[in-house]
Motif scaffolding. Structure first.
Motif, PDB file in Angstrom:
ATOM      1  N   VAL A 140       0.206  -6.059   1.185  1.00  0.00           N
ATOM      2  CA  VAL A 140      -1.245  -6.190   1.163  1.00  0.00           C
ATOM      3  C   VAL A 140      -1.660  -7.353   0.258  1.00  0.00           C
ATOM      4  O   VAL A 140      -0.919  -7.790  -0.613  1.00  0.00           O
ATOM      5  CB  VAL A 140      -1.921  -4.892   0.681  1.00  0.00           C
ATOM      6  CG1 VAL A 140      -1.721  -3.766   1.687  1.00  0.00           C
ATOM      7  CG2 VAL A 140      -1.413  -4.490  -0.700  1.00  0.00           C
ATOM      8  N   TYR A 200      -1.358   0.102  -3.507  1.00  0.00           N
ATOM      9  CA  TYR A 200      -2.786  -0.071  -3.242  1.00  0.00           C
ATOM     10  C   TYR A 200      -3.380   1.148  -2.539  1.00  0.00           C
ATOM     11  O   TYR A 200      -2.814   1.695  -1.603  1.00  0.00           O
ATOM     12  CB  TYR A 200      -3.037  -1.300  -2.387  1.00  0.00           C
ATOM     13  CG  TYR A 200      -4.515  -1.508  -2.150  1.00  0.00           C
ATOM     14  CD1 TYR A 200      -5.296  -2.137  -3.114  1.00  0.00           C
ATOM     15  CD2 TYR A 200      -5.134  -1.023  -0.996  1.00  0.00           C
ATOM     16  CE1 TYR A 200      -6.658  -2.290  -2.916  1.00  0.00           C
ATOM     17  CE2 TYR A 200      -6.495  -1.172  -0.786  1.00  0.00           C
ATOM     18  CZ  TYR A 200      -7.250  -1.817  -1.752  1.00  0.00           C
ATOM     19  OH  TYR A 200      -8.602  -1.966  -1.568  1.00  0.00           O
ATOM     20  N   ALA A 201      -4.511   1.555  -3.062  1.00  0.00           N
ATOM     21  CA  ALA A 201      -5.357   2.561  -2.402  1.00  0.00           C
ATOM     22  C   ALA A 201      -6.771   2.276  -2.868  1.00  0.00           C
ATOM     23  O   ALA A 201      -6.990   1.474  -3.774  1.00  0.00           O
ATOM     24  CB  ALA A 201      -4.922   3.971  -2.782  1.00  0.00           C
ATOM     25  N   GLY A 222      -6.549  -5.642  -0.539  1.00  0.00           N
ATOM     26  CA  GLY A 222      -6.093  -4.474   0.198  1.00  0.00           C
ATOM     27  C   GLY A 222      -5.799  -4.675   1.662  1.00  0.00           C
ATOM     28  O   GLY A 222      -5.300  -3.762   2.324  1.00  0.00           O
ATOM     29  N   ASP A 275       0.847  -1.193   0.000  1.00  0.00           N
ATOM     30  CA  ASP A 275       0.000   0.000   0.000  1.00  0.00           C
ATOM     31  C   ASP A 275       0.888   1.251   0.000  1.00  0.00           C
ATOM     32  O   ASP A 275       2.132   1.149  -0.023  1.00  0.00           O
ATOM     33  CB  ASP A 275      -0.992  -0.013   1.165  1.00  0.00           C
ATOM     34  CG  ASP A 275      -0.311   0.023   2.535  1.00  0.00           C
ATOM     35  OD1 ASP A 275       0.900   0.383   2.600  1.00  0.00           O
ATOM     36  OD2 ASP A 275      -0.970  -0.304   3.538  1.00  0.00           O
TER      37      ASP A 275
END
Length: 877
Positions: free
Chosen positions: A424, A448-449, A428, A418
């Motif tokens: 992650v 990741y978001a 997520g 992330d």
């Protein structure tokens, strides 16, 4: 001079000896074999034609010839007479008619190399010295070596010589424990012309061969060129794929010099085949009983989605008793059990071999009986092997590689983090770094978001595309000085062999096992192995003739040394750690003797005796064994001691040979799976090797021919009796208890340091039969000629065998019959030069299975494919 043809370097040599003080004292007495030969002589009416070199012996049109003038068991095949052989048959397949030789193949041609099991007495072809026109093949392993079928088209062969017990000391070989197989090609003709043949038959078999004889191009210079195409449908792939082989050959000879004849020959081989499946013995017995894996059904077509609990490998077409059992030809990759099953598809279960062999022969003829033969050769090998893999396996290796070295850049897929740098999952969640939940994404995927799309770095099925091969070159030289009562041979052999193997794994397009390789999406490699070896062999052999030429006494010695180096990522654990390894081994023995006697009772009868010792170096694969299981100081070469004794001669109605042998085989090397607690457990191409004792073998063989009272009818036959047993039990490791387990025995460990090693565990095999070694085999062939017609009929009986070393898994004996009918166009008619023939393999469509491989507890079997017809047309012009 001797009344018999003097011994020549066409095949005497071999068995062996163990390191001093380590040879087993358990030997089968030669007296037992000598008694057996006398009993067999009373019980057997043997038949076989004599070599053309024999004196005072009539030569009949038969398939085999005894080695007249040799001090050891020796037979030859006359391939021009062997019309009963299936058109398209590989050279390995043809030797099945020799006494003491047994061949099992997955197809009638012997095309699929990994399924060919060629055994001569106690040894496989990997333990024989194999040569082509005097040029060694190195070894016959389909992976590290060159099976003879790649090097020559059967249509260009003229003779195959088999020394069942020992090739002579002049045979260039570093893995020969038993005898030798020598293949000889036809010389170019001085008459210009051409030969063309075409065959078509069962299983979509198509063979085409064309040869052009150039004739005498200039005085003393002749040559020919040939080309062939061969194909058939392998098991389970009707309408989908074919095994294909193509070959081009050329041979030129110049005899215009005063002292030397020069021959140049070239072979180019290009072949592709599909792997075939086997049945485990337990599967086979369940199918026979009608309760395959508890389904309550026996032979039928099983598919992964019909029986989702069958597991990874238990699928395929068993409906005809396994005769059509092959690679997975039907697949719905969206359903079905297990990663493994759906990762395998026939197009990812394929092998290819491309080889070029070039060779020069210099045959010097000096004055006063002095001659020298020199062979110089170069071979280039370029091979591949494909295999499908599941998603999980690739992801496991990628995570382990990053765990060892997070900075590495050779892997296409990336670990996903992330924005804060936390590892992650695909959805997520923060997970343990490099764990099974840590997502692998394609390059360029953002950290990741919320709203970031997951792009899998391993989108589905993967596959390996292994490339291996290399080159080798060498020279053999043998100098002969022959006087009235003596024949001295001195010579040597040098070879350098480079073998490289790279086994990378890639994603497949669309994540489908049916997709193309994505060579831009590298996942991992099982290994990168580069092996160099230097081989040197020297020999001296002397034959002294005495007793007015009736007795030849032969004594020879050979010295052998092999140096082998390996470097690269020899196992996947080394690639994961990104640390290459270098290893080196040397195997040598400078005194490997052989002694032979040949006594002529009269012009038509010979007695022979031969004793030989030989060493076989461990195979190339042993230097790449995984991790700390490699120890060059512990793994010893294999040795064997070999005795041959026999009689051969001619009768008013035919000719015969009768021979007995005794073999003591020590320091046998066993390949086992990597221990389950090893980092390399389950990784492809890794094994543990160890010396596990020895094997004793004795046997009796008889063969010959019989010219009947019926004009045009000749009978040929052979019989072989063989008993091959393990000398001692096999140490299997340590045990915490001595609870009775079938097939094992236990001894108290005097050096135990804890409960887990309180006992020594042994596999209870002492006295057991060697797997896939029949006690009795017999061949029978008949040739009948009437006018322009030629009829042949033959059969082979193969005794029951075990497919495991515990001797708890037997398979039944079988008898296989072949036949052919041929018409040759009459001279001075429009059909002159034309010939048509029909060959039938497994004439009565007998169903049988044979050993495909055996282990300690559970072996594997393969079903014969059934009756096969082939129609062949050929012409010369």
């Amino acid at each position: 001079m001797s009344k018999s043809t003097p011994l020549s370097p066409d095949g005497v040599a071999a068995c062996s000896r163990s390191n001093e003080g380590e040879r087993s004292s358990s030997k089968t007495p030669l007296a037992k074999a000598a008694l057996a030969i006398l009993l067999a002589g009373l019980a057997t009416q043997a038949t076989v034609a004599q070599d053309d070199s024999s004196s005072g012996m009539e030569v009949f049109e038969t398939f085999t010839a005894v080695g007249q003038g040799e001090s050891r068991a020796n037979n030859s095949l006359d391939l021009e007479a062997l019309e009963i052989a299936m058109p398209g048959a590989m050279p390995e397949k043809m030797v099945d008619k020799i006494p003491g030789v047994n061949v099992a193949t997955s197809d009638p041609f012997g095309f699929y190399e990994f399924a060919n099991d060629v055994r001569v007495r106690a040894f496989s072809i990997d333990n024989l010295g194999v040569t082509l026109d005097g040029v060694p093949v190195g070894n016959s392993n389909p992976r590290y070596g060159t099976p003879i079928g790649r090097m020559v088209d059967s249509a260009n062969l003229t003779t195959i010589k088999i020394s069942q017990g020992a090739g002579d000391v002049t045979t260039p070989a570093y893995q020969a424990l038993g005898g030798s197989m020598q293949y000889f090609t036809k010389d170019p003709s001085k008459e210009a012309g051409a030969y063309v043949s075409a065959s078509y038959g069962s299983f979509d078999h198509l063979s085409m061969f064309a040869k052009y004889e150039m004739g005498e191009i200039v005085p003393g210079f002749t040559g020919y060129v040939s080309a062939s195409h061969f194909e058939f449908t392998p098991k389970g792939l009707d309408g989908l794929a074919k095994n294909v082989g193509r070959r081009a050959e050329a041979k030129f000879k110049y005899e215009g010099f005063d002292k030397v004849d020069i021959t140049y020959a070239m072979t180019y081989n290009d072949r592709d085949d599909y792997d075939t499946m086997t049945m485990s013995y337990s599967d086979y017995t369940q199918l026979e009983a009608g309760d395959y894996l508890g389904t309550g059904e026996g032979y039928k077509e099983y598919t992964p989605w019909d029986y989702p609990d069958l597991g990874t490998w238990n699928y395929g077409d068993y409906s005809d008793g396994g005769r059509n059992l092959g690679p997975l030809a039907y697949l719905d990759y969206t359903v079905g059990p297990g990663e493994g099953t759906n990762a395998v598809y026939y197009d990812k279960w394929r092998n290819g071999r491309m080889d070029t062999l070039q060779r020069f022969n210099f045959d010097f003829d000096f004055e006063d009986g002095k001659t020298m033969d020199v062979n110089v050769y170069y071979q280039d090998k370029n091979n591949y092997g494909l295999w499908g893999r599941g998603t999980d396996y690739a992801e496991t290796q990628i995570r382990a590689a990053y765990a060892n070295d997070p900075t590495r850049t050779d892997i296409w897929g990336q670990m996903w983090y992330d924005a804060a740098g936390n590892p992650v999952s695909s959805t997520g969640e923060i997970v343990e770094e490099y764990s099974a939940d840590h997502a692998i994404v394609a390059p360029g995927t953002a950290a990741y978001a919320d709203g970031v799309e997951y792009v899998a770095g391993v989108p589905g099925r993967t596959a390996r595309d292994e490339n291996f091969g290399g080159h080798r070159y060498g020279v053999t030289a043998s100098y002969t000085w022959e006087t009235e009562n003596n024949k001295l041979i001195v010579g040597g052999w040098y070879e350098f062999d480079h073998h490289g193997t790279e086994r990378p794994n890639y994603n497949l397009d669309g994540g489908s096992v049916m997709g193309a390789y994505r060579y831009d999406q590298f996942n991992f490699t099982n290994y990168t192995r580069y092996i160099d070896q230097d081989v040197m062999q020297f020999w001296v052999q002397d034959t002294y003739t005495t007793m007015d030429g009736d007795l030849d006494i032969t004594f020879g010695i050979k010295a052998l040394q092999l140096d082998r180096d390996a470097h690269g990522f020899l196992s996947i654990s080394e690639w994961l750690a990104n640390e290459e390894t270098f290893r080196s081994t040397t195997y040598e023995d400078f005194f490997l003797p052989q002694f032979g006697l040949l006594y002529s009772l009269n012009d038509s009868t010979e007695l022979f005796f031969n004793y030989s010792e030989n060493m076989a170096t461990p195979t190339s694969g042993t230097i790449t064994t995984a991790g700390d299981t490699f120890n060059p100081d512990i793994l010893k070469p294999e040795y064997s001691d070999n005795f041959d004794i026999g009689i051969r001669g001619s009768l008013p109605f035919g000719s015969y040979t009768l021979q007995a042998y005794s073999i003591s085989y020590t320091d046998r090397i066993l390949a086992s799976a990597v221990p389950i607690d090893s980092a390399n457990a389950g990784a492809a191409g890794n094994s543990v090797y160890q010396n596990v004792g020895g094997v004793d073998s004795w046997g009796v063989e008889a063969s010959g021919d019989f010219q009947t009272g019926i004009d045009g009818l000749t009978l040929s036959g052979s019989i072989a009796i063989q008993e091959t047993t393990f000398q001692e039990d096999l140490f299997n490791g340590f045990s915490a208890s001595n609870d009775a387990v079938a097939g094992y025995r236990y001894e108290v460990n005097p050096e135990a340091t804890g409960e887990s090693d309180a006992y020594l565990e042994y596999l209870d095999i002492g006295g057991n039969d060697l797997g896939n070694t029949p006690f009795l085999t017999a061949n029978f062939d008949a040739i009948y000629k009437k006018g322009q017609m030629r009829y042949t009929f033959g059969g082979k009986y193969y005794d029951d065998v075990y497919v495991n070393t515990l001797n708890t898994q037997p398979i039944d004996s079988y008898t296989l019959f072949d036949a052919s009918i041929a018409y040759t166009g009459k001279a001075d008619t429009a059909l002159e030069g034309w010939k048509v023939s029909l060959n039938v393999y497994n004439l009565f469509d007998s169903y049988f299975v044979y050993a495909a491989g055996y282990t300690d507890e559970d072996g594997t079997v393969r079903a014969d494919r059934g009756r096969q017809y082939t129609l062949k047309m050929e012409t010369t012009f």
